[in-house]
Design a protein around this motif. Structure first.
Motif, PDB file in Angstrom:
ATOM      1  N   VAL A  95       0.915  -1.182   0.080  1.00  0.00           N
ATOM      2  CA  VAL A  95      -0.171  -0.053   0.102  1.00  0.00           C
ATOM      3  C   VAL A  95       0.901   1.105  -0.026  1.00  0.00           C
ATOM      4  N   ASP A  96       0.740   1.807  -0.872  1.00  0.00           N
ATOM      5  CA  ASP A  96       1.808   3.153  -1.246  1.00  0.00           C
ATOM      6  C   ASP A  96       1.135   4.392  -0.865  1.00  0.00           C
ATOM      7  N   LEU A  97       1.561   5.034   0.219  1.00  0.00           N
ATOM      8  CA  LEU A  97       1.123   6.328   0.801  1.00  0.00           C
ATOM      9  C   LEU A  97       2.193   7.435   0.447  1.00  0.00           C
ATOM     10  N   ARG A  98       3.100   7.138  -0.087  1.00  0.00           N
ATOM     11  CA  ARG A  98       4.116   8.277  -0.399  1.00  0.00           C
ATOM     12  C   ARG A  98       3.405   9.301  -0.854  1.00  0.00           C
ATOM     13  N   ASN A  99       3.987  10.621  -0.429  1.00  0.00           N
ATOM     14  CA  ASN A  99       3.549  12.085  -0.926  1.00  0.00           C
ATOM     15  C   ASN A  99       1.876  12.015  -1.213  1.00  0.00           C
TER      16      ASN A  99
ATOM     17  N   SER B 219       4.159  12.153   3.080  1.00  0.00           N
ATOM     18  CA  SER B 219       3.011  11.439   3.634  1.00  0.00           C
ATOM     19  C   SER B 219       2.376  12.075   4.935  1.00  0.00           C
ATOM     20  N   ALA B 220       1.229  12.593   4.838  1.00  0.00           N
ATOM     21  CA  ALA B 220       0.461  13.521   5.949  1.00  0.00           C
ATOM     22  C   ALA B 220      -0.668  13.144   6.267  1.00  0.00           C
ATOM     23  N   SER B 221      -0.905  13.548   7.544  1.00  0.00           N
ATOM     24  CA  SER B 221      -2.328  13.351   7.938  1.00  0.00           C
ATOM     25  C   SER B 221      -3.184  12.254   8.031  1.00  0.00           C
TER      26      SER B 221
END
Length: 441
Positions: free
Chosen positions: A237-241, A298-300
């Motif tokens: 699961v890619d949550l980068r940027n 990766s934020a919030s």
């Protein structure tokens, strides 16, 4: 799995008459009345200054703009994420959360009075033009950013489809350069997926819009069908940027991988103002191994998902430290069709951690091989680097974290490390995670 929540943002941008109802019980004279009196004095001071500007300024000012500037000044003094939206901006925000809007496809923040790119949206005009996370935009069509509010800059970047705009960009200490971008309708497909080889499901979540959970569910169903449930070794699961988005979607995405337990809690100013959100039975992956990729962009809402899966030992987090935005914004509609984006709570991971100004630390830290011309320019300061950020209960992480993601899969060190772990060609004490080390449910 759908929960009805007010519009709450976990995200990394008026005319109003203030009335105070001072209907205090008689017993509350003294300190309370003194506080109200002091507030009235301050409002009178504002009124005096406002009237003096209206009558004596060298040119006739616009009253509504004066009041809007005063409101923006008040909100910007609170934290970097509280702001006022006029009717147009409010409408744009509502359109954006639905997953479709017009513009360049770029997430920005105002940092030290400069406009900084948090991340370009995948396949957007900005992304295709080569705009990178961490770039500083110094001018728009030749007009300097200095002196603009975040909302003014965003409004200037939006415009008619097929109309061009030129951004002047400062990248690190390099000489500023111009990038011409043609505006387009940005249709945000917040979830993309593909199979890697014949045994791994890859899911990229770019932001959390109203469509995100549905997109995740469709992706999981499609991958299970394409690969075969018995052949899938696991999911990346890619949550980068991923700059964040809607709180309810972060909860639903987390719930998709969990059978039970708390996902996140939010806590406001009052000790009684606590909300807890828990998972419902039904892991949509049937317990398959999961690796979550995060980085400095990766934020919030992304950090809510990563924190929940990390605390429950449901997934291994791999990459670099996340942004560290641990606050929740409530969108409050106002008279005149504008709205107030106000920070109303901090959020906490299931173990009770606040990641405000700290971020999520991956169990497995993997740095990308940053090209020589981008080294030192791939770092985000994170929440701790934003002026006026909410204080952390623990020591803030002042150092930057890399937000670079290679364009080609073969060059993507973080993704390839995740693939190697899922296939067993690389070992780590942190993968698979040990469920016995999870927080009690």
């Amino acid at each position: 799995m759908i929960r009805k929540l007010p519009i709450l943002f976990c995200g990394v941008a008026l005319g109003a008459v203030v009335t105070i109802a001072a209907t205090q019980p008689l017993a509350l004279m003294g300190g309370a009345n003194a506080a109200v009196t002091d507030t009235y004095k301050q409002l009178n001071l504002f009124g005096d200054v406002f009237e003096r500007v209206r009558t004596d300024y060298v040119e006739q000012p616009d009253d509504s703009k004066l009041i809007e500037a005063a409101i923006n000044g008040m909100l910007s003094s609170l934290d970097p994420h509280s702001s006022y939206m006029d009717a147009k901006s409010f409408q744009d925000m509502q359109v954006q959360t639905k997953g479709e809007f017009g513009g360049l496809g770029i997430e920005v923040t105002m940092e030290d009075n400069v406009l900084k790119v948090v991340s370009p949206i995948d396949d957007s005009p900005a992304s295709k033009a080569g705009v990178l996370a961490g770039d500083v935009i110094t001018a728009l069509d030749g007009e300097a950013i200095q002196g603009m509010t975040l909302q003014q800059a965003v409004d200037k970047m939006r415009g008619a489809v097929n109309s061009p705009i030129t951004l002047k960009i400062q990248r690190g200490k390099d000489k500023p350069f111009d990038v011409k971008i043609v505006r387009d309708v940005i249709k945000v497909k917040s979830v993309r997926s593909k199979k890697i080889g014949d045994d791994i499901g890859y899911i990229r979540i770019t932001q959390f819009t109203e469509q995100t959970f549905d997109g995740l569910k469709k992706s999981l169903d499609s991958l299970s069908k394409d690969i075969g449930q018995d052949k899938i070794k696991g999911y990346v699961v890619d949550l980068r940027n991923n700059p964040g988005g809607l709180l309810d979607q972060a909860i639903e995405v987390s719930d998709a991988f969990l059978e039970r337990g708390e996902i996140v809690s939010t806590r406001g100013r009052s000790p009684d103002d606590i909300q807890r959100f828990t998972a419902r039975a039904g892991d949509l992956t049937n317990g398959k191994p999961v690796i979550v990729l995060v980085n400095g962009g990766s934020a919030s809402a992304s950090e809510i998902v990563a924190g929940a899966l990390q605390d429950h030992k449901r997934a291994t987090i791999l990459g670099t430290r996340s942004f560290g935005k641990g606050s929740v914004q409530t969108i409050i509609p106002l008279q005149g069709n504008g709205a107030l984006r106000l920070t109303t709570a901090r959020y906490y991971t299931p173990s009770g951690r606040s990641i405000q100004a700290k971020g999520i630390e991956p169990e497995i830290v993997v740095q990308e091989n940053v090209p020589a011309d981008l080294q030192g320019k791939d770092q985000t300061k994170g929440e701790a680097g934003l002026k006026g950020h909410l204080e952390s209960s623990d020591k803030a992480e002042e150092g930057g974290s890399s937000a670079y993601v290679p364009a080609e899969e073969k060059d993507d060190t973080q993704l390839n490390a995740a693939i190697a772990l899922l296939r067993g060609t690389q070992k780590s004490a942190f993968f698979p995670p040990n469920p016995k080390m999870a927080i009690p449910n």
